[in-house]
Design a protein around this motif. Structure first.
Motif, PDB file in Angstrom:
ATOM      1  N   ASP A 113      19.243 -67.342  53.563  1.00  0.00           N
ATOM      2  CA  ASP A 113      18.558 -68.157  52.890  1.00  0.00           C
ATOM      3  C   ASP A 113      17.827 -67.630  51.744  1.00  0.00           C
ATOM      4  OD1 ASP A 113      18.698 -69.850  55.070  1.00  0.00           O
ATOM      5  OD2 ASP A 113      17.160 -69.143  56.206  1.00  0.00           O
ATOM      6  N   ALA A 114      17.776 -68.361  50.475  1.00  0.00           N
ATOM      7  CA  ALA A 114      17.030 -68.252  49.231  1.00  0.00           C
ATOM      8  C   ALA A 114      15.684 -68.204  49.578  1.00  0.00           C
ATOM      9  CB  ALA A 114      17.355 -69.442  48.309  1.00  0.00           C
ATOM     10  N   ALA A 115      15.225 -69.035  50.707  1.00  0.00           N
ATOM     11  CA  ALA A 115      13.785 -69.213  51.011  1.00  0.00           C
ATOM     12  C   ALA A 115      13.384 -67.700  51.453  1.00  0.00           C
ATOM     13  CB  ALA A 115      13.518 -70.274  51.856  1.00  0.00           C
ATOM     14  N   ARG A 116      14.130 -66.883  52.046  1.00  0.00           N
ATOM     15  CA  ARG A 116      13.647 -65.714  52.679  1.00  0.00           C
ATOM     16  C   ARG A 116      13.780 -64.815  51.433  1.00  0.00           C
ATOM     17  NH1 ARG A 116      13.360 -66.035  58.044  1.00  0.00           N
ATOM     18  NH2 ARG A 116      14.401 -67.769  59.081  1.00  0.00           N
ATOM     19  N   ALA A 117      12.834 -65.078  50.372  1.00  0.00           N
ATOM     20  CA  ALA A 117      12.808 -64.515  48.942  1.00  0.00           C
ATOM     21  C   ALA A 117      12.646 -62.913  49.216  1.00  0.00           C
ATOM     22  CB  ALA A 117      11.925 -65.196  47.997  1.00  0.00           C
ATOM     23  N   LEU A 118      11.940 -62.410  49.664  1.00  0.00           N
ATOM     24  CA  LEU A 118      11.451 -61.041  49.718  1.00  0.00           C
ATOM     25  C   LEU A 118      12.278 -60.066  50.693  1.00  0.00           C
ATOM     26  CD1 LEU A 118       7.660 -61.341  49.339  1.00  0.00           C
ATOM     27  CD2 LEU A 118       9.459 -61.356  47.429  1.00  0.00           C
ATOM     28  N   THR A 119      13.325 -60.634  51.328  1.00  0.00           N
ATOM     29  CA  THR A 119      14.191 -59.759  51.993  1.00  0.00           C
ATOM     30  C   THR A 119      14.656 -58.524  51.486  1.00  0.00           C
ATOM     31  OG1 THR A 119      15.220 -61.816  53.163  1.00  0.00           O
ATOM     32  CG2 THR A 119      16.270 -59.760  53.574  1.00  0.00           C
ATOM     33  N   PRO A 120      14.304 -57.573  52.218  1.00  0.00           N
ATOM     34  CA  PRO A 120      14.708 -56.102  51.478  1.00  0.00           C
ATOM     35  C   PRO A 120      16.379 -55.487  51.641  1.00  0.00           C
ATOM     36  CG  PRO A 120      13.266 -55.684  53.141  1.00  0.00           C
ATOM     37  CD  PRO A 120      13.539 -57.091  53.225  1.00  0.00           C
ATOM     38  N   PRO A 121      16.828 -55.201  50.497  1.00  0.00           N
ATOM     39  CA  PRO A 121      18.450 -54.834  50.607  1.00  0.00           C
ATOM     40  C   PRO A 121      19.144 -54.141  51.769  1.00  0.00           C
ATOM     41  CG  PRO A 121      17.262 -53.845  48.774  1.00  0.00           C
ATOM     42  CD  PRO A 121      16.309 -54.479  49.321  1.00  0.00           C
ATOM     43  N   GLU A 122      17.906 -53.461  52.361  1.00  0.00           N
ATOM     44  CA  GLU A 122      18.438 -52.798  53.679  1.00  0.00           C
ATOM     45  C   GLU A 122      18.938 -53.402  54.784  1.00  0.00           C
ATOM     46  OE1 GLU A 122      15.985 -51.638  51.277  1.00  0.00           O
ATOM     47  OE2 GLU A 122      14.506 -51.713  52.859  1.00  0.00           O
ATOM     48  N   VAL A 123      18.412 -54.671  54.713  1.00  0.00           N
ATOM     49  CA  VAL A 123      18.728 -55.570  56.006  1.00  0.00           C
ATOM     50  C   VAL A 123      19.961 -56.123  55.718  1.00  0.00           C
ATOM     51  CG1 VAL A 123      18.158 -57.849  57.032  1.00  0.00           C
ATOM     52  CG2 VAL A 123      16.191 -56.551  56.103  1.00  0.00           C
ATOM     53  N   PHE A 124      20.622 -56.225  54.490  1.00  0.00           N
ATOM     54  CA  PHE A 124      22.072 -56.641  54.192  1.00  0.00           C
ATOM     55  C   PHE A 124      22.973 -55.609  54.798  1.00  0.00           C
ATOM     56  CE2 PHE A 124      19.355 -59.171  51.370  1.00  0.00           C
ATOM     57  CZ  PHE A 124      20.040 -60.385  51.213  1.00  0.00           C
ATOM     58  N   THR A 125      22.488 -54.256  54.207  1.00  0.00           N
ATOM     59  CA  THR A 125      23.270 -53.232  54.738  1.00  0.00           C
ATOM     60  C   THR A 125      23.409 -52.987  56.196  1.00  0.00           C
ATOM     61  OG1 THR A 125      22.582 -52.321  52.693  1.00  0.00           O
ATOM     62  CG2 THR A 125      23.584 -50.835  54.379  1.00  0.00           C
ATOM     63  N   GLU A 214       9.830 -57.785  58.259  1.00  0.00           N
ATOM     64  CA  GLU A 214       8.749 -58.626  58.396  1.00  0.00           C
ATOM     65  C   GLU A 214       8.863 -59.447  56.997  1.00  0.00           C
ATOM     66  OE1 GLU A 214       6.534 -59.435  60.645  1.00  0.00           O
ATOM     67  OE2 GLU A 214       6.150 -57.461  61.712  1.00  0.00           O
ATOM     68  N   ARG A 215       9.245 -58.723  55.933  1.00  0.00           N
ATOM     69  CA  ARG A 215       9.332 -59.374  54.619  1.00  0.00           C
ATOM     70  C   ARG A 215      10.457 -60.403  54.294  1.00  0.00           C
ATOM     71  NH1 ARG A 215       6.928 -55.751  50.656  1.00  0.00           N
ATOM     72  NH2 ARG A 215       8.098 -56.963  49.022  1.00  0.00           N
ATOM     73  N   ALA A 216      11.202 -60.528  55.372  1.00  0.00           N
ATOM     74  CA  ALA A 216      12.447 -61.292  55.195  1.00  0.00           C
ATOM     75  C   ALA A 216      11.971 -62.708  56.025  1.00  0.00           C
ATOM     76  CB  ALA A 216      13.573 -60.970  56.069  1.00  0.00           C
ATOM     77  N   PHE A 217      10.490 -62.960  55.926  1.00  0.00           N
ATOM     78  CA  PHE A 217      10.013 -64.202  56.496  1.00  0.00           C
ATOM     79  C   PHE A 217      10.461 -65.322  55.433  1.00  0.00           C
ATOM     80  CE2 PHE A 217       6.542 -65.424  53.736  1.00  0.00           C
ATOM     81  CZ  PHE A 217       6.165 -64.195  52.820  1.00  0.00           C
ATOM     82  N   LYS A 218      10.787 -66.562  55.947  1.00  0.00           N
ATOM     83  CA  LYS A 218      11.016 -67.971  55.253  1.00  0.00           C
ATOM     84  C   LYS A 218       9.834 -68.477  54.753  1.00  0.00           C
ATOM     85  CE  LYS A 218      13.281 -71.181  57.368  1.00  0.00           C
ATOM     86  NZ  LYS A 218      12.642 -72.421  57.245  1.00  0.00           N
ATOM     87  N   VAL A 219       9.712 -68.466  53.300  1.00  0.00           N
ATOM     88  CA  VAL A 219       8.753 -69.590  52.824  1.00  0.00           C
ATOM     89  C   VAL A 219       9.157 -70.894  52.914  1.00  0.00           C
ATOM     90  CG1 VAL A 219       7.819 -70.143  50.477  1.00  0.00           C
ATOM     91  CG2 VAL A 219       8.532 -67.687  50.988  1.00  0.00           C
ATOM     92  N   THR A 220       8.039 -71.377  53.738  1.00  0.00           N
ATOM     93  CA  THR A 220       8.241 -72.705  54.282  1.00  0.00           C
ATOM     94  C   THR A 220       7.185 -73.673  53.769  1.00  0.00           C
ATOM     95  OG1 THR A 220       9.572 -72.028  56.154  1.00  0.00           O
ATOM     96  CG2 THR A 220       8.807 -74.237  56.282  1.00  0.00           C
ATOM     97  N   THR A 221       5.838 -73.175  54.198  1.00  0.00           N
ATOM     98  CA  THR A 221       4.782 -73.953  53.915  1.00  0.00           C
ATOM     99  C   THR A 221       3.886 -73.352  52.680  1.00  0.00           C
ATOM    100  OG1 THR A 221       3.423 -72.693  55.293  1.00  0.00           O
ATOM    101  CG2 THR A 221       4.654 -74.527  56.339  1.00  0.00           C
ATOM    102  N   PRO A 222       3.016 -74.243  51.992  1.00  0.00           N
ATOM    103  CA  PRO A 222       2.207 -73.503  51.089  1.00  0.00           C
ATOM    104  C   PRO A 222       1.367 -72.067  51.341  1.00  0.00           C
ATOM    105  CG  PRO A 222       1.800 -75.785  51.011  1.00  0.00           C
ATOM    106  CD  PRO A 222       2.804 -75.533  52.269  1.00  0.00           C
ATOM    107  N   TRP A 223       1.344 -72.094  52.663  1.00  0.00           N
ATOM    108  CA  TRP A 223       0.859 -70.765  53.211  1.00  0.00           C
ATOM    109  C   TRP A 223       1.523 -69.745  53.186  1.00  0.00           C
ATOM    110  CZ3 TRP A 223       1.264 -67.013  56.738  1.00  0.00           C
ATOM    111  CH2 TRP A 223       0.282 -66.445  57.008  1.00  0.00           C
ATOM    112  N   ASP A 224       2.642 -70.012  53.334  1.00  0.00           N
ATOM    113  CA  ASP A 224       4.036 -68.899  53.123  1.00  0.00           C
ATOM    114  C   ASP A 224       3.985 -68.159  51.879  1.00  0.00           C
ATOM    115  OD1 ASP A 224       4.518 -68.981  55.977  1.00  0.00           O
ATOM    116  OD2 ASP A 224       5.995 -70.907  55.686  1.00  0.00           O
ATOM    117  N   LEU A 225       3.792 -69.453  50.773  1.00  0.00           N
ATOM    118  CA  LEU A 225       4.095 -69.093  49.351  1.00  0.00           C
ATOM    119  C   LEU A 225       2.863 -67.929  49.078  1.00  0.00           C
ATOM    120  CD1 LEU A 225       5.850 -69.502  46.880  1.00  0.00           C
ATOM    121  CD2 LEU A 225       4.284 -71.420  46.417  1.00  0.00           C
ATOM    122  N   ARG A 226       1.801 -68.402  49.442  1.00  0.00           N
ATOM    123  CA  ARG A 226       0.494 -67.442  49.193  1.00  0.00           C
ATOM    124  C   ARG A 226       0.804 -66.165  49.898  1.00  0.00           C
ATOM    125  NH1 ARG A 226      -2.737 -72.158  50.119  1.00  0.00           N
ATOM    126  NH2 ARG A 226      -3.292 -71.346  52.152  1.00  0.00           N
TER     127      ARG A 226
END
Ligand code: CTP
Ligand code: MG
Length: 391
Positions: A113-125, A214-226
């Motif tokens: 998901d592009a919305a999980r914008a802060l997902t670190p590269p290690e998770v992919f690996t 934790e950083r892979a959370f999905k940006v869904t609401t305005p609160w998530d964006l903050r």
């Protein structure tokens, strides 16, 4: 779909949603977070994972061109193939559009998901490695921290659910590519699957979890964006820069290794190792940024491991030290001053190799010194590097 090399990994980044719950006029993936779009942040994590990949960006029809420009910009020198396709009305339709654009020869496919914008590269690996090792579906998961209750339509609690048995599921979700393609093709009409792994499981394949982040959370609401904004801001406050310089004299009797590449028909460089001034300057810049001294103090000239060693050996060993000290590389920039070799034709190749080695963008520029000094007299090569690290 043909791509300029033969990747075995495809990463489908779904970015075609409208972001109703975020409530912005532009599609969610194109909303700005600390000056860059969510898609740009997401792709940074994608391109920083170390395996050469085909990256398929699934964009809204209205933002295809913008997605293409963003893909190109973020990929920079990284040798990944970027494909942009138009998404569909549902996330599942967007994933299907991405799958249809997958290149020949892909063994492992990730859906992210592009919305999980802060997902670190290690998770992919982590996900890729587990898919390869076991041939199963793999999803990143986090333990559930809240108490969870089942309730009826009127809001009355029916029962509490044992949270030890539950996991919160994230992306990227990874699969053996052929089996996943067949699973998607076999979805019953009208079936509602909330994620990619449930499609795979419905076809009878096992799915396992690896630790999410934790950083892979999905940006869904305005609160998530903050929350995402605060995370990016706090990261930036912990940036450190470093600088390194290296000089080697030409030695016609040696082969030339520079920037980790072999340069046929060019004068080599003298030195205890292979004389790769670019790699050595980068090592010094990285060590300087991390406050770890310099290449001479870390890898003594009498250390037999490094006699005649390639620049890559030093870079990899330096990266280990820098990571062990709690840093990751944000980017590296190098300026070479030399008459030979002529750099322009192979600059991208050098950048791609070094970026791959360091897992971060490395840019390399070259100049001559107008006939002045030792570089101007063609006596040797100088390289100056800066590095930025994030703690
Ligand atoms: N997505 C997509 N195509 C769709 C719907 C969603 O590519 N038709 C993508 C989104 O861009 C996002 C991811 O799937 O990266 C997860 O979806 P979600 O968070 O639900 O995003 P949106 O559907 O855009 O948001 P909302 O549900 O609030 O409208
Ligand atoms: Mg949605």
């Amino acid at each position: 779909m043909t791509v300029p090399f033969a990747p075995r990994l495809a990463i489908i980044v779904v970015a075609a949603g409208s972001g109703t719950r975020l409530g912005r006029p532009e599609p969610k993936a194109f909303v700005a977070l600390a000056g860059r779009t969510l898609l740009e942040h997401a792709l940074e994590g994608v391109f920083a994972q170390p395996e050469p990949a085909q990256v398929v960006i699934v964009a809204p029809a209205s933002h295809r061109d913008e997605a293409t420009a963003i893909g190109r910009r973020v990929a920079g020198a990284v040798q990944d193939a970027v494909t942009v396709v138009t998404g569909g009305d549902s996330r599942a339709a967007s994933v299907a559009a991405g799958l249809a654009a997958m290149a020949e020869g892909i063994e492992v496919v990730l859906v992210h998901d592009a919305a999980r914008a802060l997902t670190p590269p290690e998770v992919f690996t982590r996900v890729v490695q587990r898919v390869r090792a076991e041939g199963v579906g793999v999803i990143p998961a986090l333990p559930v921290v809240d108490t969870i209750a089942r309730r009826d339509a009127a809001g009355a609690v029916v029962e509490q659910v044992d949270r030890a048995q539950l996991a919160a599921i994230q992306t990227p979700q990874g699969f053996p590519a052929e089996a996943y393609r067949s699973a998607v093709a076999a979805v019953a009409p009208g079936a509602q699957h909330t994620d990619d792994a449930s499609v795979f499981a419905a076809a009878g394949h096992p799915v396992v979890t690896v630790p999410g982040d934790e950083r892979a959370f999905k940006v869904t609401t305005p609160w998530d964006l903050r929350r995402a904004q605060q995370l990016v801001a706090s990261d930036r406050s912990a940036l450190r820069t470093g600088i390194g310089i290296d000089v080697h004299a030409y030695d016609e009797s040696q082969p030339l290794w520079l920037g980790g590449l072999y340069w046929p028909d060019e004068p080599g460089l003298a030195g205890h190792s292979d004389g790769d001034a670019i790699s050595h300057a980068i090592c010094d810049a990285l060590l300087s940024a991390a406050g770890l001294g310099d290449i001479g103090s870390q890898f003594g000239v009498d250390d037999p491991r490094f006699a005649a060693a390639r620049g890559e050996v030093f870079l990899t060993a330096t990266l280990e030290l820098v990571r062990a000290a709690g840093f990751e590389v944000v980017n590296v920039a190098v300026q070479v001053v030399a008459q030979r070799p002529r750099f322009a034709a192979r600059r991208h190749e050098v950048e791609a190799l070094l970026s791959r080695t360091l897992g971060a963008p490395v840019s390399v520029a070259a100049t001559t010194s107008d006939g002045l000094g030792f570089t101007g007299r063609a006596e040797g090569v100088a390289a100056i590097a800066t590095a930025m690290l994030r703690s």
